[in-house]
Each structure stands twice: as C-alpha cells, then as structure tokens.
Enzyme design. Sequence first.
Site, PDB file in Angstrom:
ATOM      1  N   GLY A 214      -2.716  14.418 -34.691  1.00  0.00           N
ATOM      2  CA  GLY A 214      -1.589  15.233 -35.134  1.00  0.00           C
ATOM      3  C   GLY A 214      -0.395  14.347 -35.456  1.00  0.00           C
ATOM      4  N   ILE A 215       0.750  14.967 -35.407  1.00  0.00           N
ATOM      5  CA  ILE A 215       1.974  14.288 -35.813  1.00  0.00           C
ATOM      6  C   ILE A 215       2.816  13.996 -34.572  1.00  0.00           C
ATOM      7  CG2 ILE A 215       2.902  16.599 -36.272  1.00  0.00           C
ATOM      8  CD1 ILE A 215       4.855  15.520 -38.074  1.00  0.00           C
ATOM      9  N   GLY A 216       3.566  12.895 -34.580  1.00  0.00           N
ATOM     10  CA  GLY A 216       4.551  12.684 -33.532  1.00  0.00           C
ATOM     11  C   GLY A 216       4.257  11.520 -32.611  1.00  0.00           C
ATOM     12  N   ALA A 217       5.038  11.467 -31.538  1.00  0.00           N
ATOM     13  CA  ALA A 217       5.017  10.307 -30.655  1.00  0.00           C
ATOM     14  C   ALA A 217       3.677  10.165 -29.927  1.00  0.00           C
ATOM     15  CB  ALA A 217       6.156  10.427 -29.643  1.00  0.00           C
ATOM     16  N   ILE A 218       3.034  11.294 -29.578  1.00  0.00           N
ATOM     17  CA  ILE A 218       1.782  11.175 -28.804  1.00  0.00           C
ATOM     18  C   ILE A 218       0.661  10.543 -29.647  1.00  0.00           C
ATOM     19  CG2 ILE A 218      -0.025  12.493 -27.606  1.00  0.00           C
ATOM     20  CD1 ILE A 218       2.262  14.184 -26.396  1.00  0.00           C
ATOM     21  N   GLU A 237      -6.223  16.271 -40.729  1.00  0.00           N
ATOM     22  CA  GLU A 237      -5.436  16.984 -41.740  1.00  0.00           C
ATOM     23  C   GLU A 237      -4.350  16.071 -42.288  1.00  0.00           C
ATOM     24  OE1 GLU A 237      -4.254  20.335 -39.405  1.00  0.00           O
ATOM     25  OE2 GLU A 237      -2.177  19.733 -39.444  1.00  0.00           O
ATOM     26  N   GLY A 335      -3.399  22.839 -38.115  1.00  0.00           N
ATOM     27  CA  GLY A 335      -4.853  22.606 -38.054  1.00  0.00           C
ATOM     28  C   GLY A 335      -5.382  22.513 -36.646  1.00  0.00           C
TER      29      GLY A 335
END
Length: 432
Positions: A214-218, A237, A335
């Site tokens: 996914g998106i972001g820091a993690i 995605e 997604g």
Amino acid sequence: MNWQEEYKKRLCTAEEAVKHIKDNDRVVITHACGESLILTDAMVADAERLHNVEIVHMVAMGKGEYCKPEYNGHFRHNSLFVGGPTREHVNSGAGDFTPVFFSEIPSLFDTTLPVDVVLLQVSPPDEHGYCSFGISVDYTKHAAEVAKCVIAQVNKNMPRTLGDSFIHVTDIDYIVEADTDVIELKPGAIGDVERAIGENCASLIKDGDTLQLGIGAIPDAVLLFLKEKHDLGIHSEMFSDGVVELVEAGVITNKKKTLHPGKSVVTFLMGTRRLYDYANNNPEVEMYPVDYVNNPVVIAQNDNMVSINSCVQVDLMGQVVSTCVGPKQISGVGGQVDFVRGANMSKGGRSIMAMPSTAGKGKVSKIVPIIDEGAAVTTSRYDVRYVVTEYGIADLWGKTLRQRARELIKIAHPDFRPGLIEAFEAKFHEKY
Ligand code: COA
C-alpha cells in the site's frame, strides 16, 4: 488517416475545453497523482456557469477545490475514496461517498455512474498517435473509453508507461498542451514504530514472493528490511519510490512470478520524479486497468502472493476497520479487500494487515474489544490472516475467537493490554 492533422484539429486551451462541460454532467477526474491540475482549475474557474455537476474522483491529490462550500449547487462531489482535500466535504454532508472496491469502479461507469466527461492527463503521442495514460491507468482508461466527451492535457512530463495504457489521439475530443509538473508524493517519515512493523512484516516475506504494497510509511518501512531477499516480484495496485531502490539493488527481479514474469504489474504510480523517470518507457513496468490488476482471481494467479495493507482498528475477533474513525469516513477501501482475497487464494499466499498498536499519539489502542460505534468493517474476520504491529505478529488463520483474542492481545500496546485482558476474561469466562 493522418493522426497529426486530427491532433491539431483538437487543440484548444483549458478554458475552451471545459466549456464542453454542461449542467447536470457527471465528470470523472483522473485518480491520484495523474490528475490534470490545469483542467480541474479551469473547470473550477468556470463554476458560475455550471450547475449540479457531479465530480467523481477517487484519491484526490490535487486541491479538491470543487469541494469548497462556495461551489455548493455548482459542483457536488461523489467520492470513491475520501482523502485530505475531500474529507470535510463528505463528513459535513455536503458531498457523497460511494463504497466500492477499486477493482469494480470501471464497471460502475458501465452501470450506475455513466460518464459524461472525463478529464485526463496523458503523455505526448508516439509515432503512431498513441498517448500513454502514464502514472494513472486504473479506472481512468475505462472512463475515457465510455465518456461522451474526453478532454486531455498532453504533458511531456507525464511518463510514457507501457502495458494496456494507451489512448489514440482520435479518441480524445479536446487536447490541451501544457508541460506542467506532475503531482508528486514525497516519502513519509519512518520512525521507530514503523521500522519495527516493517521488520516484523519482512519476517513473513520469503525469497521469490510477489508483493502488493500500500501507500505510506509502513510499506516504505517494509521495503527497508527486504534488502537481503532475492527475486521478489511486484503485482500491486500501486508502488512508490521505495520499489525503485530495490529494483536497482537487484532484489526485485520479478523472475519467479507465475503471472507476467519479468514485469512489475501495477495500475497506478505515486511518488517523486525519480519514480516517474524510472517508469518512463520501461518494459520492466506494465500498467493495466484496475479491473484486471485488482481482480482477486488475477491476483491469485501469482503464486506466493503477499499483500500488505494498513488499518485504523482491529477488534478481538479480527474484524478490520480501515476507512472510518467511528462514523467519520477518513478514506476508502481502495484495493485492500481485492488484494487480501487475492493473496489468500494464491498458492503459498499470505495477507498481512500492518498497523501501529496505537493512534492519537499513543492515547488510543488500535486493538479494541469492540469496534467503535458507527465504524464500518472493511476486511471481515473471515478474510483477515496476519495482523502485525511493532510488538509482533498475530496469526489469526483457522483460529477460534478465543485464540484470536489471545493472539491480538499479545501484539497490543502494553499500556492497553490490561483492559483487553479484562474484556477477554469477561467474554470467555477464563483467566487470560
Ligand atoms: N482511533 C482514532 N483515530 C485513529 C485511529 C483509531 N484507532 N486510527 C487512526 N486514527 C486517526 C489518526 O490519528 C489520523 O488522524 P489525523 O489525520 O487527525 O492525524 C487519521 O486517523 C489517519 O490515520 P493514520 O494512521 O495517519 O493513517 P495512514 O496514513 O497511516 O493510513 C489508513 C492508514 C488505514 C487510513 C490507510 O492505510 C487506508 O486508507 N487504508 C485503506 C485503503 C487501502 O488499504 N488501500 C490499499 C493500499 S493503497
């Protein structure tokens, strides 16, 4: 047909192009960083002329000015994923939110949401007259296929991405040339908590796995801990700059993929110029519409598929809330469920839900006995497998409610474990 002549015939200014939007039209705006800011700005500047125009948009990375109260009556936003610029508008009741899996958005354009106008941003045409949708193929390509009126900004700064990612200039009605900067997303700050989560997630990833991030820091933190792995693949995605580093380091090779070997498969990109330059004309990256990339049946054709997503809250049964804080809508499913299901169905696949153990600067636990009133479950307890925090990994697959609760309490923040244990003992009538 001489496409160059056709191209010239379609040239106009942004102001002229948006004059083709009419009262009561439904206008679809390109997703995320692919949005043409000059076209959205021109439409907003023309607001006085327009009435009851429905704006359909997923992740709004631009200004989202069509949501401002002064445009009520002129524009009405129908959000497919609430984000920063659109959150207040939707939660105030001025705008709408449509819950929909990302993979199913194109089919909405064939059924309940027919498209009048689409605002695109594409690369300049190649020698055959084809422009690339660049960093945003997702639902955008299908919107362009079915819209009554297609308006496109042609921008030299939009990478020419490969795959099923092209539109012919003769399928565009109005063309606006402008070499503006493409919207960028800078990597988020990675703190100790994210690093610990990243390390825990990476311990679940094996050589040869195919990843969705996914998106972001993690996700960025997960990538930091993958440097020693071999032959990883991407079917996601989206991806961001972190993936480029792992490709350059020889960690992501896509060689072991069972679907599209040798290719990173993705439906949109979000990152900095470095990512966009990497994707430009690069046969290693293939972009496809979201109804293909996010179709769980397609995802599952990748053996050893691993999905990594994040969430807001998990209850002790393993129900995951990802899009609301209580009744307040803060995002959308995107997604998440598409990939959780695809990864679960994949031979050797695993789905991971990764989150910090607390929110609100440590004041609230994300692991709770009962989800907040008004919140909607995003990923059901039937779909959830691994839940990861900075304190470890809870494996919920095939576990009873009692076992799940024990697993989840183990990875909760220590400050909140006593309250969770109390809830456990009250529910199961046994000592923790
Ligand atoms: N209780 C109260 N508030 C909470 C909370 C909780 N349990 N969990 C999060 N919040 C608040 C945060 O404090 C933050 O508030 P702020 O904006 O006022 O600072 C806000 O909700 C967002 O949380 P944050 O943790 O900063 O979000 P994030 O950027 O890490 O994104 C999700 C997390 C879950 C919102 C995001 O991953 C998402 O939208 N997921 C669903 C879509 C998806 O997975 N798509 C597939 C991959 S692209």
